[in-house]
Motif scaffolding. Structure first.
Motif, mmCIF file in Angstrom:
data_model
loop_
_atom_site.group_PDB
_atom_site.id
_atom_site.type_symbol
_atom_site.label_atom_id
_atom_site.label_comp_id
_atom_site.label_asym_id
_atom_site.label_seq_id
_atom_site.Cartn_x
_atom_site.Cartn_y
_atom_site.Cartn_z
ATOM 1 N N LEU A 25 65.974 90.017 32.182
ATOM 2 C CA LEU A 25 65.945 88.646 32.689
ATOM 3 C C LEU A 25 66.323 88.617 34.170
ATOM 4 O O LEU A 25 65.730 87.875 34.953
ATOM 5 C CB LEU A 25 66.876 87.753 31.859
ATOM 6 C CG LEU A 25 66.649 86.246 31.925
ATOM 7 C CD1 LEU A 25 65.199 85.870 31.659
ATOM 8 C CD2 LEU A 25 67.562 85.506 30.972
ATOM 9 N N GLU A 26 67.306 89.441 34.556
ATOM 10 C CA GLU A 26 67.682 89.549 35.978
ATOM 11 C C GLU A 26 66.479 89.979 36.812
ATOM 12 O O GLU A 26 66.191 89.389 37.858
ATOM 13 C CB GLU A 26 68.777 90.612 36.169
ATOM 14 C CG GLU A 26 70.189 90.093 36.102
ATOM 15 C CD GLU A 26 71.206 91.256 36.085
ATOM 16 O OE1 GLU A 26 70.927 92.326 36.685
ATOM 17 O OE2 GLU A 26 72.271 91.076 35.464
ATOM 18 N N LEU A 27 65.793 91.026 36.351
ATOM 19 C CA LEU A 27 64.637 91.535 37.094
ATOM 20 C C LEU A 27 63.496 90.514 37.126
ATOM 21 O O LEU A 27 62.868 90.321 38.167
ATOM 22 C CB LEU A 27 64.147 92.860 36.498
ATOM 23 C CG LEU A 27 64.925 94.101 36.952
ATOM 24 C CD1 LEU A 27 64.605 95.281 36.047
ATOM 25 C CD2 LEU A 27 64.610 94.459 38.404
ATOM 26 N N LEU A 63 61.025 89.477 26.296
ATOM 27 C CA LEU A 63 61.132 88.064 26.640
ATOM 28 C C LEU A 63 61.205 87.189 25.387
ATOM 29 O O LEU A 63 62.035 86.282 25.294
ATOM 30 C CB LEU A 63 59.952 87.642 27.520
ATOM 31 C CG LEU A 63 60.032 86.214 28.062
ATOM 32 C CD1 LEU A 63 61.310 85.994 28.868
ATOM 33 C CD2 LEU A 63 58.820 85.908 28.924
ATOM 34 N N VAL A 64 60.359 87.479 24.415
ATOM 35 C CA VAL A 64 60.358 86.689 23.183
ATOM 36 C C VAL A 64 61.708 86.825 22.466
ATOM 37 O O VAL A 64 62.260 85.852 21.952
ATOM 38 C CB VAL A 64 59.172 87.090 22.275
ATOM 39 C CG1 VAL A 64 59.311 86.469 20.891
ATOM 40 C CG2 VAL A 64 57.854 86.653 22.913
ATOM 41 N N SER A 65 62.269 88.034 22.482
ATOM 42 C CA SER A 65 63.562 88.235 21.808
ATOM 43 C C SER A 65 64.682 87.482 22.526
ATOM 44 O O SER A 65 65.566 86.919 21.886
ATOM 45 C CB SER A 65 63.911 89.726 21.734
ATOM 46 O OG SER A 65 64.354 90.182 22.997
ATOM 47 N N ILE A 66 64.640 87.458 23.864
ATOM 48 C CA ILE A 66 65.649 86.709 24.635
ATOM 49 C C ILE A 66 65.555 85.245 24.228
ATOM 50 O O ILE A 66 66.539 84.568 23.955
ATOM 51 C CB ILE A 66 65.378 86.800 26.155
ATOM 52 C CG1 ILE A 66 65.588 88.228 26.668
ATOM 53 C CG2 ILE A 66 66.260 85.820 26.927
ATOM 54 C CD1 ILE A 66 65.165 88.450 28.115
ATOM 55 N N ALA A 106 71.321 79.023 30.462
ATOM 56 C CA ALA A 106 70.796 78.597 31.769
ATOM 57 C C ALA A 106 69.825 79.585 32.421
ATOM 58 O O ALA A 106 68.763 79.191 32.878
ATOM 59 C CB ALA A 106 71.944 78.250 32.705
ATOM 60 N N PRO A 107 70.150 80.903 32.453
ATOM 61 C CA PRO A 107 69.217 81.827 33.118
ATOM 62 C C PRO A 107 67.833 81.829 32.463
ATOM 63 O O PRO A 107 66.823 81.889 33.159
ATOM 64 C CB PRO A 107 69.884 83.198 32.966
ATOM 65 C CG PRO A 107 71.312 82.919 32.659
ATOM 66 C CD PRO A 107 71.358 81.579 31.975
ATOM 67 N N LEU A 108 67.806 81.724 31.141
ATOM 68 C CA LEU A 108 66.518 81.701 30.438
ATOM 69 C C LEU A 108 65.746 80.431 30.785
ATOM 70 O O LEU A 108 64.550 80.473 31.060
ATOM 71 C CB LEU A 108 66.714 81.754 28.925
ATOM 72 C CG LEU A 108 65.417 81.526 28.127
ATOM 73 C CD1 LEU A 108 64.473 82.712 28.278
ATOM 74 C CD2 LEU A 108 65.701 81.281 26.659
ATOM 75 N N ASP A 121 51.491 81.361 28.005
ATOM 76 C CA ASP A 121 50.719 82.481 27.441
ATOM 77 C C ASP A 121 51.409 83.074 26.219
ATOM 78 O O ASP A 121 50.756 83.458 25.255
ATOM 79 C CB ASP A 121 50.520 83.598 28.471
ATOM 80 C CG ASP A 121 49.601 83.141 29.601
ATOM 81 O OD1 ASP A 121 48.940 82.094 29.426
ATOM 82 O OD2 ASP A 121 49.568 83.810 30.639
ATOM 83 N N LEU A 122 52.718 83.191 26.282
ATOM 84 C CA LEU A 122 53.441 83.825 25.178
ATOM 85 C C LEU A 122 53.792 82.826 24.085
ATOM 86 O O LEU A 122 54.470 83.164 23.119
ATOM 87 C CB LEU A 122 54.722 84.486 25.697
ATOM 88 C CG LEU A 122 54.523 85.686 26.608
ATOM 89 C CD1 LEU A 122 55.864 86.255 27.024
ATOM 90 C CD2 LEU A 122 53.708 86.766 25.911
ATOM 91 N N ARG A 123 53.358 81.573 24.275
ATOM 92 C CA ARG A 123 53.608 80.532 23.272
ATOM 93 C C ARG A 123 55.099 80.265 23.065
ATOM 94 O O ARG A 123 55.496 79.725 22.042
ATOM 95 C CB ARG A 123 53.022 80.943 21.903
ATOM 96 C CG ARG A 123 51.552 81.252 21.945
ATOM 97 C CD ARG A 123 50.815 80.033 21.445
ATOM 98 N NE ARG A 123 49.450 80.013 21.941
ATOM 99 C CZ ARG A 123 48.382 80.229 21.187
ATOM 100 N NH1 ARG A 123 48.537 80.503 19.924
ATOM 101 N NH2 ARG A 123 47.187 80.144 21.703
#
Length: 198
Positions: A25-27, A63-66, A106-108, A121-123
Motif C-alpha cells: 500500500l505504501e508503494l 490489493l483485494v486482500s487489503i 485511512a491509507p486504503l 477494474d478490480l470490482r
C-alpha cells in the motif's frame, strides 16, 4: 509520527501477510498502483519474490486482500447493528464505530480515492458500496420521512467527507475528526427525533 509507525512495524514483524499489505500500500501510494511490481514489493520487504509469491500470486491479490481485511470491520459493524434495538443510542454508536473504522483504514481509502480506475477494474468499489448500503439501511428508518432518511444517509457521507474533502480544513486533524463525528451524530439524532423517536 516516526516513532509510532516504527512501533507498529515491530509489532507486525511476525505477521508477514500484514507486512506485505502495508508495504504494498505504501508503494502503491508513492508511485502508483500500475507502476508498482511484485519485485519492488519484495525488495522493499527484503524478501525473495518466491517468499512473497507464497502469500500472494499477483499485486491484484494483495490489493483485494487489503481491501477485504480493512472493510471486514464494516461488515462486523453491520452484523452488530442488526442485532441491536433500533434506538438512537444504537445509531449514534454505529456512527462512532464507523468513524473509527474509517480512521484505521485511512491509507486504503485514500488509495481508493486516488486510483478509482483500478478500484473499478478490480470490482473493489462494488463490494465497498454494497457494504456502505447495508450500513445505511440499518441506520435509516424505512418509515421515516424522506428528509430524515436523507439525514441518516448524509451522516455516513459526512464521515467520508471528513476523510477526503475536508483534509485541509482546520489545523488539527483530531479536532477536525471530532467536528466531523459531531455533525454526523447530530444528523442521525435529528433524523431520529423527526421520525418520532424518543
Amino acid at each position: 509520527m516516526g516513532g509510532t509507525m516504527d512501533d507498529t512495524r515491530q509489532r507486525r514483524r511476525g505477521d508477514t501477510r500484514r507486512r506485505i499489505q502495508d508495504v504494498a500500500l505504501e508503494l502503491f501510494a508513492e508511485q502508483g498502483y500500475e507502476k508498482t511490481s511484485l519485485r519492488e514489493i519484495a525488495e522493499r520487504l527484503e524478501v525473495t519474490k518466491a517468499a512473497l509469491y507464497y502469500h500472494f500470486k499477483t499485486k491484484e491479490e494483495i490489493l483485494v486482500s487489503i481491501f477485504e481485511d480493512l472493510t471486514q470491520p464494516i461488515q462486523d459493524l453491520v452484523e452488530w447493528g442488526r442485532r441491536q434495538p433500533h434506538t438512537l443510542e444504537t445509531k449514534q454508536e454505529i456512527v462512532r464505530r464507523y468513524a473509527d473504522t474509517l480512521t484505521q483504514a485511512a491509507p486504503l481509502f485514500r488509495f481508493m480515492h486516488e486510483n478509482q480506475a483500478t478500484v473499478r477494474d478490480l470490482r473493489i468499489g462494488e463490494s465497498f458500496k454494497a457494504r456502505i448500503h447495508t450500513l445505511r439501511d440499518i441506520i435509516v428508518d424505512p418509515d421515516a420521512d424522506l428528509i430524515d432518511q436523507v439525514r441518516c444517509a448524509s451522516a455516513i457521507y459526512t464521515l467520508h467527507a471528513g476523510m477526503f474533502l475536508l483534509q485541509d480544513v482546520g489545523d488539527d486533524p483530531e479536532e477536525r475528526n471530532k467536528a466531523v463525528l459531531k455533525v454526523a451524530t447530530d444528523l442521525v439524532t435529528q433524523a431520529h427525533r423527526g421520525a418520532g423517536g424518543s
